[in-house]
Design an enzyme around this catalytic site. Structure first.
Site, short mmCIF file in Angstrom:
data_model
loop_
_atom_site.label_atom_id
_atom_site.label_comp_id
_atom_site.label_asym_id
_atom_site.label_seq_id
_atom_site.Cartn_x
_atom_site.Cartn_y
_atom_site.Cartn_z
N CYS A 1 0.84 -1.20 0.00
CA CYS A 1 0.00 0.00 0.00
C CYS A 1 0.87 1.25 0.00
O CYS A 1 1.47 1.58 -1.00
CB CYS A 1 -0.97 -0.05 1.19
SG CYS A 1 -2.37 1.06 1.02
N HIS B 1 -3.42 -5.94 1.23
CA HIS B 1 -2.69 -6.08 2.49
C HIS B 1 -2.59 -7.54 2.96
O HIS B 1 -3.41 -7.97 3.76
CB HIS B 1 -3.39 -5.27 3.58
CG HIS B 1 -3.22 -3.80 3.43
ND1 HIS B 1 -2.30 -3.07 4.16
CD2 HIS B 1 -3.85 -2.91 2.63
CE1 HIS B 1 -2.37 -1.79 3.82
NE2 HIS B 1 -3.31 -1.66 2.89
N GLU C 1 -0.71 -8.75 5.11
CA GLU C 1 -0.44 -8.86 6.55
C GLU C 1 -1.73 -8.90 7.36
O GLU C 1 -1.72 -9.24 8.54
CB GLU C 1 0.46 -7.70 7.01
CG GLU C 1 -0.21 -6.36 7.26
CD GLU C 1 -0.50 -5.57 5.98
OE1 GLU C 1 -0.51 -6.17 4.89
OE2 GLU C 1 -0.75 -4.36 6.09
#
Lengths: 223, 750
Positions: free
Chosen positions: A85, A194, A196
């Site tokens: 991002c 994302h 994560e």
């Protein structure tokens, strides 16, 4: 294996990236934007957020942070670097990756669980996936539209450097549904979604994102 | 020329602009009496903002006392009302602080900045307690969805909440979006923040220890938000007055993010004795509250405040509501360490004064004294009004207009069409157009978020300890009966927390009403507070703090009385939480609780007949408590796979939402002896639907029977892709989804 996670003022997903590294079995090392060196880490994650408030342009100020100089040098030398991002935006601003990220075509911030296809497993961060594997990870951005000129886009496609592509609706107007790309060497990857946030079934929609972190750890062990 | 204390004493007859600053004549007289002279311009500025309705609670105080007087005994409360936010013990040495606060008036005048700074303000309140802010929620109310101005206010507010919260890195885990014509020129933006700390990290707002330094840090002080608390938040809107836009603050979430990390590092280094955020009334509030909560006085050299605009007068500096500022009390020995940390985060810092032993708050401007007051008279001993209140004459008429004579659907086709129209009605329709603009993932601890009944957060990765939070409020119910309406708001939030499996612990409230100068509005307020305090006593959940927002009216027209209630609950292990959606074909659907013919204030009466009358559904707090215990135990013991509270739109809407979450199907049947329409659409309280694995069915029903709690087997989860109300109608899940999801986007983006 030690994976650095850089915190800029305004970084938001830095602790999450560190958690993902740990869940994947690595050691997360906090790097500070003012650091003059990389503390000997084996790979680096530039996390999501709004570094320096995203003033001027997303990632435009982060690019000039002291830690970026050794990082850019190391990346050119083959150090695995993942920009997520805001990290992707910073990699583009640093010219480690081509193209740019612009405001979403619908002009709104979007947060959703995004279906993606892994287009390339020939990178340090995606080697553990199957070619063409479909995954779901969260996407959340206001300026996630990937743009580049035709020649660059054709080059990325021809060289297999499109790493992940959006499936279903294109969430932000990215050209050719591109969600992530890599450099020629395959060690630097930029992603808008994302991974994560998809490493634990308790807090993520899936655990499909874990592969990015296990891929790099396995690659480092093999190396 | 600067207006000093000395000059004020010499010029007693100088006319002063107390009216323009929002003070009443008798209030000005009271300031003269307190000081024994006329106030300086700076003192007048301070008193005017601190004695405003917004800051002083002068109309509401006499009623709010009940929250303390009727507070249920609890071991969970570590810090109660009166601090920046209440603090609750959640076990394992962890404490959670949470609070909801309004930013209504600014959000109408300037939707983006009004909403953004509403989030920023409540986050600083939580931070000031010593906690790391970990999530936000927002409870929003707008005028009719088809009104032109709603298309200005709604997108601006949503972008503001998102723009600030997303950039701050706080997940937005829930809230409400409600439409009613009464909110047309008075939208409600109530923002909630929750923070986590260890018990020993709790910080309080007081300035003690003579010689300790007063440090102002964060953003510079500018000319924005002057009079925000007094002339903006404490008056009704009225066309005859000049624009109030300059009274709205402008936010910088990047600054606030840095300030959060900086403060947390300061707390960890133990270099802060006391701390206060700067919100409404800015430096006036921070200095007077810190000083009056401390054991001495305070001396401030105001010219040391770092300014964005050097032309500001001392009075403007005292009143400015510039955002992203904090005031710390620092021991001289710790000052270097303090400044090292603020420098690390590039946070500008100015030592502007120190704690004294005089008991006075003295503020100088370039060596001349411009304020010399007893800080208590500014911060705590403001006017208190027992405003007249009276049940309005129209209340009986409203309650007499019962909905029993409205035409009701009876055939299967009619019931099917009613469900689809209700699903598409603005209040029931999916709010994903709004919530998809908020980051719900950041920080990586969000276990449940919208559209779930409550947001659930993990707070300890090792043990799985977590919290659940829900906010609810129903202005239509409160209009029909404010006492019951406030209790229903609490009951729903309490139930929503329990459906996730969390044990409800504590309450925060945001009380949004019209003008307190109208005895009918004051009656609504008094009744709502009494109702809420009584219900909190029964449910054993104390009010820990919150906010009152009055003057939400334009001309003579007040908003629906809208008490918004937030409930915090605890989960010993978030892995045990129960989500709202049906997932597994074959699981059996039970309806818990009793269904009665209750349509007063219902979504059906409003959406289908534009009718508001009669009495709201009856409250049974004992049943709510019993239901919550069943839900919490069932969640802990793995007896249920899904649970969803039954509220707006009744059972049919609840079933649809549970089916849509994961796109499964369900077959349901109407039990004998109840009218299908009442069964499907009544808004009777203390009910929930649950999905029970067949292997657990006996244990589950035994538990309900042992507690003598009504439970009916009403259906089965299947994979047929249909909601099948057997013998009445079937609707494909895709059709339900289209009805439910298109309303907001097509209205706002048209």
């Amino acid at each position: 294996m030690r994976i650095g996670v850089v915190t800029f003022p305004g970084s938001l997903d830095d602790r999450d990236a560190g958690r993902a590294v740990r869940v994947a079995g690595g050691e997360a090392v906090a790097l500070w934007h003012g650091d003059a060196d990389l503390h000997g880490v084996d790979a680096v994650v530039l996390p999501g957020g709004f570094s320096y408030g995203d003033y001027l342009r997303c990632g435009a100020i982060a690019r000039f942070a002291p830690v970026m100089q050794p990082l850019v040098d190391a990346a050119r030398g083959g150090l695995p670097v993942l920009g997520i991002c805001n990290g992707f935006q910073t990699l583009c601003e640093s010219h480690l990756l081509p193209g740019a990220l612009i405001r979403n075509d619908h002009r709104k911030f979007v947060c959703r669980d995004q279906r993606l296809r892994v287009e390339s497993t020939a990178t340090a961060w995606t080697s553990g996936y199957e070619q063409g594997q479909e995954i779901v990870v969260p996407l959340k951005n206001g300026e996630g539209g990937f743009v580049a000129d035709q020649r660059t886009l054709d080059e990325l496609e021809a060289e297999g450097r499109v790493v992940v592509r959006y499936l279903d609706d294109n969430p932000n107007g990215s050209y050719r549904d591109i969600a992530g790309i890599t450099n020629a060497r395959g060690n630097v990857v930029g992603l808008m979604p994302h991974p994560e946030h998809a490493v634990e079934s308790l807090t993520g929609p899936t655990t499909d994102g874990l592969g990015f972190f296990t891929s790099v750890l396995e690659g480092l062990i093999r190396a | 020329m600067i207006d000093t204390v000395e000059l004020a004493a010499k010029t007693p007859d100088q006319p002063q602009p107390w009216g323009e600053l929002g003070l009443k004549e008798d209030e000005y007289q009271r300031i003269l009496d307190i000081l024994g002279r006329r106030p300086t311009n700076a003192e007048l500025a301070m008193y005017s903002v601190m004695w405003s309705e917004h800051c002083s609670y002068k109309s509401s105080k006499v009623h709010l006392r009940q929250f303390g007087e009727k507070a249920p005994p609890t071991d969970a409360l570590l810090v109660g009302m009166g601090e920046n936010a209440g603090v609750v013990d959640v076990g394992n040495g962890y404490a959670v602080t949470f609070k909801v606060e309004s930013h209504n008036h600014p959000s109408y005048v300037e939707p983006y900045q009004g909403a953004a700074t509403g989030v920023g303000g409540i986050v600083r309140d939580i931070l000031a307690m010593g906690a790391r802010p970990v999530a936000v929620m927002d409870s929003l109310r707008f005028g009719s969805l088809d009104a032109a101005d709603t298309h200005r206010v709604l997108p601006g507010v949503v972008a503001g909440v998102g723009g600030y919260g997303n950039c701050l890195g706080l997940p937005n885990i829930g809230g409400e979006v409600v439409f009613d014509p009464s909110y047309a020129a008075n939208p409600l933006v109530n923002a909630l923040c929750v923070g986590v700390m260890k018990h020993e990290d709790i910080h309080l707002a007081n300035a003690s220890g003579v010689g300790n330094k007063i440090v102002l840090f964060g953003a510079r002080t500018g000319g924005d938000g002057i009079g925000g608390a007094s002339i903006l938040a404490s008056e009704s809107f009225d066309d005859s007055k000049p624009s109030k836009r300059p009274a709205v603050q402008v936010g910088d979430p990047f600054m606030e993010k840095v300030l959060i990390e900086c403060c947390l590092e300061l707390f960890a280094a133990r270099v802060v004795e006391g701390i206060q955020d700067l919100g409404a009334a800015g430096i006036s509030c921070a200095t007077s509250e810190l000083a009056s909560n401390g054991d001495g006085g305070m001396h401030v050299e105001l010219e040391k405040v770092l300014l964005r605009d050097p032309s500001l007068t001392p009075g403007e500096i005292l009143m400015s509501e510039s955002q992203e500022r904090m005031m710390g009390v620092v021991a001289p020995d710790n000052l270097d360490a303090f400044l090292t940390i603020t420098a690390k985060w590039d946070v500008e810092t100015a030592v502007i004064g120190e704690v004294t032993g005089t008991g006075r708050l003295v503020i100088d401007w370039h060596g001349e004294t411009i304020v010399d007051v007893d800080p208590r008279t500014v911060a705590h001993d403001g006017p208190v009004y027992s405003r007249p209140f009276e049940r309005p004459a129209w209340q009986d008429e409203l309650q007499a207009a019962v909905p029993t004579r409205l035409p009701r659907p009876s055939t299967g086709d009619e019931l099917r069409a009613t469900l689809l129209r209700l699903l598409a009605s603005p209040n029931v329709a999916s709010k994903s157009w709004v919530t998809d603009q908020y980051d719900r993932y950041v920080l990586g601890n969000t276990v449940l978020a919208q559209p779930e009944d409550a947001g659930v957060l993990r707070i300890d990765e090792e043990s799985g300890l977590g919290v659940a939070i829900a906010t609810d409020g129903n202005g239509r119910y409160a209009k029909l009966d404010p006492y019951t309406g406030a209790q229903l708001a609490l009951a729903e939030a309490y139930r929503n927390v329990a459906t996730t499996g969390a044990r409800p612990l504590a309450v925060t409230d945001c009380l949004n009403f019209g003008s307190p100068e109208d005895p009918a509005v004051m009656w609504q307020f008094a009744e709502a507070v009494r109702g809420l305090a009584d219900a909190c006593q029964v449910l054993g959940t104390p009010v820990t703090g919150g906010n009152v927002s009055l003057y939400n009216q334009t001309g003579e027209t007040a908003i629906l009385p809208t008490p918004v209630v937030g409930v915090l609950g605890v989960l010993d292990d978030v892995a045990r939480r129960t989500p709202q959606g049906f997932r597994t074909p074959g699981h059996v659907i039970y309806l818990l609780g009793e269904t009665r013919d209750e349509f007063g204030g219902s979504e059906w009466a409003w959406a289908e007949h534009a009718h508001l009358g009669g009495l709201p559904p009856s409250v049974d707090l004992d049943a709510e408590r019993e239901l919550a215990e069943i839900l919490v135990n069932a969640s802990r013991d793995g007896l249920v796979d899904a649970a969803h509270d039954v509220s707006d739109g009744g059972l049919a809407v609840a079933l649809t939402e549970s089916v849509l979450r994961y796109g499964v199907g369900a077959r349901v049947w109407v039990p004998d002896g109840i009218d299908p329409f009442v069964f499907l659409f009544s808004e009777s309280q203390a009910r929930a639907v649950v999905a029970v694995p067949r292997s657990e069915e006996v244990r589950f029903t035994d538990m309900c029977s042992a507690r003598h709690f009504a439970h009916q087997r009403i259906g089965v989860v299947d994979d047929g892709g249909m909601l099948d109300a057997q013998g009445l109608f079937t609707v494909p899940v895709d059709e339900l989804r289209t009805a439910h999801e298109s309303t907001l986007a097509s209205a706002v983006e048209a």
